[in-house]
Design a protein around this motif. Structure first.
Motif, mmCIF file in Angstrom:
data_model
loop_
_atom_site.group_PDB
_atom_site.id
_atom_site.type_symbol
_atom_site.label_atom_id
_atom_site.label_comp_id
_atom_site.label_asym_id
_atom_site.label_seq_id
_atom_site.Cartn_x
_atom_site.Cartn_y
_atom_site.Cartn_z
ATOM 1 N N SER A 59 -4.241 29.551 16.297
ATOM 2 C CA SER A 59 -5.308 29.339 15.320
ATOM 3 C C SER A 59 -6.345 30.447 15.409
ATOM 4 O O SER A 59 -6.430 31.172 16.389
ATOM 5 N N ASP A 60 -7.163 30.538 14.351
ATOM 6 C CA ASP A 60 -8.267 31.488 14.351
ATOM 7 C C ASP A 60 -9.158 31.273 15.557
ATOM 8 O O ASP A 60 -9.632 32.218 16.172
ATOM 9 N N ALA A 61 -9.404 30.028 15.856
ATOM 10 C CA ALA A 61 -10.318 29.715 16.949
ATOM 11 C C ALA A 61 -9.834 30.324 18.255
ATOM 12 O O ALA A 61 -10.629 30.738 19.090
ATOM 13 N N GLU A 62 -8.516 30.392 18.414
ATOM 14 C CA GLU A 62 -8.001 30.972 19.661
ATOM 15 C C GLU A 62 -8.088 32.485 19.636
ATOM 16 O O GLU A 62 -8.184 33.115 20.677
ATOM 17 N N SER A 84 -9.479 38.073 14.171
ATOM 18 C CA SER A 84 -8.172 37.418 14.145
ATOM 19 C C SER A 84 -7.050 38.279 13.607
ATOM 20 O O SER A 84 -6.237 37.802 12.843
ATOM 21 N N LEU A 85 -6.989 39.528 13.982
ATOM 22 C CA LEU A 85 -5.917 40.344 13.418
ATOM 23 C C LEU A 85 -4.607 40.167 14.161
ATOM 24 O O LEU A 85 -3.592 39.854 13.576
ATOM 25 N N TYR A 86 -4.643 40.394 15.448
ATOM 26 C CA TYR A 86 -3.377 40.355 16.180
ATOM 27 C C TYR A 86 -3.410 39.189 17.144
ATOM 28 O O TYR A 86 -4.038 39.250 18.176
ATOM 29 N N GLY A 87 -2.729 38.130 16.782
ATOM 30 C CA GLY A 87 -2.792 36.964 17.652
ATOM 31 C C GLY A 87 -1.627 36.887 18.593
ATOM 32 O O GLY A 87 -1.736 36.334 19.660
ATOM 33 N N GLY A 88 -0.507 37.438 18.160
ATOM 34 C CA GLY A 88 0.670 37.275 19.008
ATOM 35 C C GLY A 88 1.065 35.826 19.030
ATOM 36 O O GLY A 88 1.378 35.228 18.011
#
Lengths: 120, 331
Positions: B166-169, B158-162
């Motif tokens: 959520s973490d799950a995504e 979960s570093l780069y979500g943009g």
């Protein structure tokens, strides 16, 4: 599948293999060929370009005779009395110094960047 | 050394580095005063010869998922693992593992056991990989609790979500489980380089481009009328040039955006002034962009690549000295 070489074969030297060998050219004076195993253009092109900038070098070229064999040949011809092996050693030193300079420069640049970023 | 003091001293080059941008995901820097072969060697090393950790062997105990065992093992290998301490691990080809092919000096052990006990699709992600000790991996359940965090090797999470919320995504999905499907496995990771397998490549992108050298001929430029100057400005798709109405002149506004499409050169030729502008690629200044995958930080990738290049040259130097010595003894 049975003729696939073992994994890491193109990277890791086996005990009996020698990384670098050198042979004088039989017919041409002060010329010789280095045979290097398990290296590629990363080192080969860098060495070759460095050698070409030296005025004592009359010929410098490298090639990989076959893509399935990890062998690289570097052929050097120098102006007498200079010998290819000495010039090769000299250019390794030059490149090491150059990479060393880049390392120091990168470290300094990082420190400066961290400093200026922490001030924001 | 004695031989080089008599031979001609070649001009030693002193490259310079200037960091343009430094973020968690990428670094952009300028390397100057060196030649393309050195820049390329650095680029190649960053991609193929910087060591990182990745899962290598997976022993699958139960797999009732829709994916084949080897498919899942392949995906496990591609999961980026935090590799900041990769230098503390020995290479598995030289490691003195007491029994078998792995030990805690060269490997990091994980287990995964997930079952879909509900009704909805259950995502098994990299977060479900649990670090275990070698003892637990080998089946000794007396030592389940272990404090060593495997020198910090864990899946990148979960570093780069943009835009992802959520973490799950953001977590990396290994496999999706349907009702009552289960995946139970144990695996271990080891050190390797990109040359051996793409899972060991620390970068998403490592490129460099040549710095543009753009020269406008001022005499020819003055001969253009306003309309022609605006045409010239608009010919560039990257908006390198800017026409200033106050001064009635065209200037180079964004030199670094040049893409070498040569549209400005063509336009100048069409207007009748083929000498108006020259666009060249510098053979001395290179702009690097290095983007990571999370296993190493961008700075670590560049530093590690430089160290690797040095050790390659070291190895060659040792070899050349050895060959010289043996030739002396021959004659």
């Amino acid at each position: 599948m049975s003729n696939a070489p073992p994994p890491g074969d193109h990277i890791i030297l086996s005990p009996e293999e020698i990384k670098l060998t050198y042979e004088d050219d039989q017919k041409i004076a002060s010329a010789g060929t280095f045979k290097i195993i398990k290296e590629d253009h990363t080192v080969g092109n860098m060495m070759r370009m460095s050698l070409l900038r030296d005025s004592r070098v009359l010929f410098a070229g490298y090639r990989m005779p076959h893509p399935l064999e990890n062998i690289m040949l570097i052929k050097i011809k120098t102006r007498e009395p200079v010998q290819p092996i000495d010039v090769f050693e000299h250019h390794i030193k030059l490149l090491k110094a150059e990479i060393g300079t880049i390392q120091d420069q990168f470290k300094d640049a990082l420190e400066n960047k961290h400093k200026s970023q922490s001030l924001d | 050394s004695s031989s080089s003091s008599r031979s001609k001293k070649l001009d030693q080059r002193f490259p310079k580095i200037e960091i343009l941008e430094l973020k968690d995901e990428y670094i952009k820097f300028v390397l100057s005063n060196t030649d393309p072969s050195v820049a390329n060697a650095l680029r190649r090393t960053m991609i193929a010869e910087v060591p990182i950790m990745a899962i290598d062997i997976a022993e699958i105990e139960e797999n009732t998922t829709a994916l084949l065992d080897e498919f899942i093992a392949h995906r496990l290998g591609l999961i980026p693992l935090l590799s900041h301490n990769v230098d503390n691990f020995t290479d598995h080809t030289v490691c003195n593992c007491d029994e078998g092919d792995h030990c805690e000096n060269c490997s990091v052990y994980f287990k995964l056991d997930e079952e879909n006990t509900g009704d909805n699709t259950y995502f098994v992600t990299a977060r479900h990989l649990k670090t275990i000790s070698r003892a637990e991996y080998m089946g000794d359940h007396a030592y389940i609790h272990h404090d060593d965090n495997n020198k910090g090797v864990a899946p990148v999470l979960s570093l780069y979500g943009g835009d992802m919320e959520s973490d799950a995504e953001r977590d990396i999905v290994i496999v999706k489980l349907g009702k009552n499907q289960r995946l139970k496995l144990r695996c271990y990771a080891r050190k390797g380089i990109g040359k051996e397998h793409a899972k060991f490549i620390p970068v998403a992108v490592a490129t460099f481009k040549y710095d543009p050298i753009i020269e406008l001929n001022q005499d020819d430029l003055e001969k253009l009328n306003q309309d022609e100057k605006i045409q010239f400005e608009k010919s560039c798709p990257a908006q390198v040039y800017k026409y200033h109405h106050q001064t009635r002149n065209v200037e180079i506004a964004n030199r670094s955006k040049c893409m070498y499409c040569m549209e400005c050169v063509k336009k100048a030729g069409a207007l009748g002034y083929s000498e108006l502008v020259t666009v060249k690629q510098s053979q001395e200044r290179f702009i690097f962009t290095v983007e990571n995958t999370g296993s190493l930080s961008p700075e670590q990738i560049v530093s590690s690549a430089l160290i690797t290049l040095q050790s390659k040259l070291d190895m060659l130097q040792t070899q050349v000295v050895r060959v010289k010595e043996s030739r002396k003894h021959r004659s």
